[in-house]
Every structure is written in structure tokens, then in C-alpha cells.
Design a protein around this motif. Structure first.
Motif, mmCIF file in Angstrom:
data_model
loop_
_atom_site.group_PDB
_atom_site.id
_atom_site.type_symbol
_atom_site.label_atom_id
_atom_site.label_comp_id
_atom_site.label_asym_id
_atom_site.label_seq_id
_atom_site.Cartn_x
_atom_site.Cartn_y
_atom_site.Cartn_z
ATOM 1 N N ALA A 85 6.829 -9.202 53.813
ATOM 2 C CA ALA A 85 5.473 -8.134 53.871
ATOM 3 C C ALA A 85 5.924 -7.397 55.345
ATOM 4 O O ALA A 85 5.493 -6.229 55.257
ATOM 5 C CB ALA A 85 4.297 -9.303 54.385
ATOM 6 N N ARG A 86 6.463 -7.988 56.265
ATOM 7 C CA ARG A 86 6.843 -7.384 57.334
ATOM 8 C C ARG A 86 7.728 -6.198 56.977
ATOM 9 O O ARG A 86 7.657 -4.822 57.511
ATOM 10 C CB ARG A 86 7.482 -8.146 58.246
ATOM 11 C CG ARG A 86 8.004 -7.415 59.709
ATOM 12 C CD ARG A 86 6.944 -6.532 60.456
ATOM 13 N NE ARG A 86 6.095 -7.239 61.143
ATOM 14 C CZ ARG A 86 5.290 -6.483 61.903
ATOM 15 N NH1 ARG A 86 5.145 -5.244 61.695
ATOM 16 N NH2 ARG A 86 4.300 -7.052 62.533
ATOM 17 N N TYR B 94 -2.885 0.763 59.330
ATOM 18 C CA TYR B 94 -1.695 -0.234 59.216
ATOM 19 C C TYR B 94 -2.114 -1.290 60.444
ATOM 20 O O TYR B 94 -1.681 -1.359 61.607
ATOM 21 C CB TYR B 94 -0.598 0.388 59.828
ATOM 22 C CG TYR B 94 0.077 1.075 58.922
ATOM 23 C CD1 TYR B 94 1.117 0.992 57.944
ATOM 24 C CD2 TYR B 94 -0.171 2.512 58.643
ATOM 25 C CE1 TYR B 94 1.547 1.582 56.971
ATOM 26 C CE2 TYR B 94 -0.046 3.409 57.569
ATOM 27 C CZ TYR B 94 1.078 2.852 56.789
ATOM 28 O OH TYR B 94 1.446 3.620 55.650
ATOM 29 N N ASP B 95 -2.824 -2.239 59.646
ATOM 30 C CA ASP B 95 -3.221 -3.507 60.610
ATOM 31 C C ASP B 95 -2.447 -4.757 59.895
ATOM 32 O O ASP B 95 -2.902 -5.363 58.982
ATOM 33 C CB ASP B 95 -5.056 -3.592 60.288
ATOM 34 C CG ASP B 95 -5.686 -4.788 60.812
ATOM 35 O OD1 ASP B 95 -4.914 -5.561 61.570
ATOM 36 O OD2 ASP B 95 -6.888 -5.035 60.921
ATOM 37 N N TYR B 96 -1.602 -5.188 60.825
ATOM 38 C CA TYR B 96 -0.805 -6.182 60.308
ATOM 39 C C TYR B 96 -1.235 -7.324 60.911
ATOM 40 O O TYR B 96 -0.915 -8.281 61.631
ATOM 41 C CB TYR B 96 0.627 -6.217 61.042
ATOM 42 C CG TYR B 96 1.615 -6.927 60.073
ATOM 43 C CD1 TYR B 96 2.284 -6.708 58.844
ATOM 44 C CD2 TYR B 96 1.750 -8.500 60.843
ATOM 45 C CE1 TYR B 96 3.017 -7.384 58.420
ATOM 46 C CE2 TYR B 96 2.866 -9.212 59.944
ATOM 47 C CZ TYR B 96 3.349 -8.766 58.952
ATOM 48 O OH TYR B 96 4.208 -9.570 58.004
ATOM 49 N N LEU C 150 -3.808 -8.218 55.298
ATOM 50 C CA LEU C 150 -2.764 -7.736 54.543
ATOM 51 C C LEU C 150 -2.905 -7.312 52.904
ATOM 52 O O LEU C 150 -2.122 -6.285 52.637
ATOM 53 C CB LEU C 150 -1.451 -8.672 54.829
ATOM 54 C CG LEU C 150 -0.660 -8.304 56.017
ATOM 55 C CD1 LEU C 150 0.662 -9.033 56.078
ATOM 56 C CD2 LEU C 150 -0.202 -6.705 55.959
ATOM 57 N N THR C 151 -3.589 -8.187 52.346
ATOM 58 C CA THR C 151 -3.749 -7.896 50.954
ATOM 59 C C THR C 151 -4.462 -6.526 50.708
ATOM 60 O O THR C 151 -4.152 -5.881 49.844
ATOM 61 C CB THR C 151 -4.509 -9.113 50.141
ATOM 62 O OG1 THR C 151 -5.586 -9.275 50.682
ATOM 63 C CG2 THR C 151 -3.671 -10.149 50.107
ATOM 64 N N HIS C 152 -5.516 -6.188 51.570
ATOM 65 C CA HIS C 152 -6.087 -5.043 51.582
ATOM 66 C C HIS C 152 -5.499 -3.829 52.047
ATOM 67 O O HIS C 152 -5.527 -2.662 51.457
ATOM 68 C CB HIS C 152 -7.377 -4.953 52.412
ATOM 69 C CG HIS C 152 -8.609 -5.695 51.698
ATOM 70 N ND1 HIS C 152 -9.385 -6.621 52.229
ATOM 71 C CD2 HIS C 152 -9.075 -5.534 50.553
ATOM 72 C CE1 HIS C 152 -10.290 -7.087 51.444
ATOM 73 N NE2 HIS C 152 -10.401 -6.557 50.504
#
Lengths: 126, 126
Positions: free
Chosen positions: B27-28, B77-79, B84-86
């Protein structure tokens, strides 16, 4: 009766000098010249900053620079006859205007302009 | 007891999938790659706009463009694992991310991501 703001260029308030037609033409030319020079500087600097962008922080530095310059220019270039001696005094102080560009204004206005420029010089020297 | 926010990556709330160590690494990497590409685009566009500035309105257009992009990037970009799926769904929809970059995530997450991308596709097609 019209509102005070509609009258301000025709019927000055107490302590506000009147601006003759020829003085208004001189003032407008000097004002526009200084503004044009300042904008030119900002354009050059923005191009340079943009060409040197390496990472996102440089991008947001450019944004911040432009926002600050826009606000400063909006504040500084106030073309109201009631404000013009202060505006020109500041521009003289910042060396954005040469005194020769104001030639043709009445002596009382030149005095006020120089006096404000000197006040600002003292202020920054202190 | 620690605050909920301190726990969010360890003890997910109801309906929030857990992310394994290897999934977090994937993901990162995907997130950073998409962000890097988007920033690169903005940098290229800013340079181009700066090189084409002719007058003050072009200067403030560049400022406005940068402000809008910064806000959009901050929003997009909201980690947070809860988001994260959105985030990935949107990036897939915007073609800023290839599905292969998400290979290795569990199928339930890929389903949520694809499903949100399809929802956005329907939304913009409507």
C-alpha cells in the motif's frame, strides 16, 4: 445626494489635496509604471522558482510566494486620491519610483510624499 | 488506555479490514508512486505555466492553479488504513494507479477498491 465615495475625487475632504487634471495624468503614469515594474519582478522570480522546482516543497514555496506577492501588491497599489501621497511615499522609499516621475505635481503633494518616504526610512532604520 | 486514534492501525473498527505487514508495504509503495506521479504532473504544468506568463493575470492563474492542486492533493492522499480502499479506488478511477501495483493485497480489499472505482465511474458517466 450621492454617496461620499462617489464624490471623493471631486470634493476632497478636509486635509485632502485636490488633484488637477494634469496631476492626475502624472500620478496615473507613475503609478502604472511602478506597478508594472513590480509585476515584472514577480514574473521573473516566479519563472526562476518554477524552473528550479525539484520537489513538492518547492512547488508550495512558489504558491506561497505568489500568494504573498498578490496580497502585498493589492494592499500597496491603492489608487485613491486620498491615499496617493502615502502610496507614492512608500514607492519612493522602496525605490520603486524615482522622484522625477512625479515632476509636475504641486509642491504640497511632493512634500507629503517625501515626508512619508522619510518617515518609512526612519522606521526601518530604527 | 490509549486514545482511539493511536490504536487505529492495530485494532480496526467494525467493517475496517486489517492490513498485514506485507499489505502495508504494498500500500505504501503504491500510494507513494501515485503521489509522486501526480506531483510530477503538477511540477511540469507549473513550469509550463510559468514560462508562458505574459501578464499579471497569468501570474495569479498560476497561483490559483497551485492552491487548487495543493488542496486537492491534501484531500485525496489520505494515508489512513480506514481510508485506503477509497483512496486507491479513486486513484484507480483517475488512472493514477494501475491495478497491478496493488497485487498482493487481500481479495476483500481489492474488491472494495474496484467497487469504489466503479462507483466513481458511474458517477462521472451519469
Amino acid at each position: 445626494m450621492s454617496s461620499p465615495s462617489a464624490n471623493q475625487n471631486t470634493y476632497p475632504y478636509q486635509n485632502e489635496p485636490t488633484w488637477s487634471k494634469s496631476e492626475k495624468a502624472i500620478a496615473r503614469t507613475a503609478f502604472d509604471a511602478a506597478l508594472g515594474r513590480e509585476l515584472h519582478e514577480v514574473i521573473q522570480r516566479a519563472r526562476q522558482m518554477a524552473s528550479e522546482i525539484q520537489q513538492s516543497s518547492d512547488l508550495w514555496d512558489l504558491e506561497h510566494y505568489l500568494t504573498e506577492r498578490r496580497r502585498e501588491i493589492d494592499r500597496k497599489y491603492d489608487y485613491r486620491y486620498s491615499q496617493l501621497t502615502h502610496v507614492f511615499g512608500r514607492l519612493l522609499h522602496e525605490k520603486r519610483l524615482h522622484e522625477e516621475e512625479l515632476r509636475g505635481l504641486q509642491e504640497d503633494k511632493l512634500k507629503s510624499i517625501r515626508s512619508f518616504a522619510q518617515f518609512l526610512a526612519g522606521d526601518t532604520a530604527a
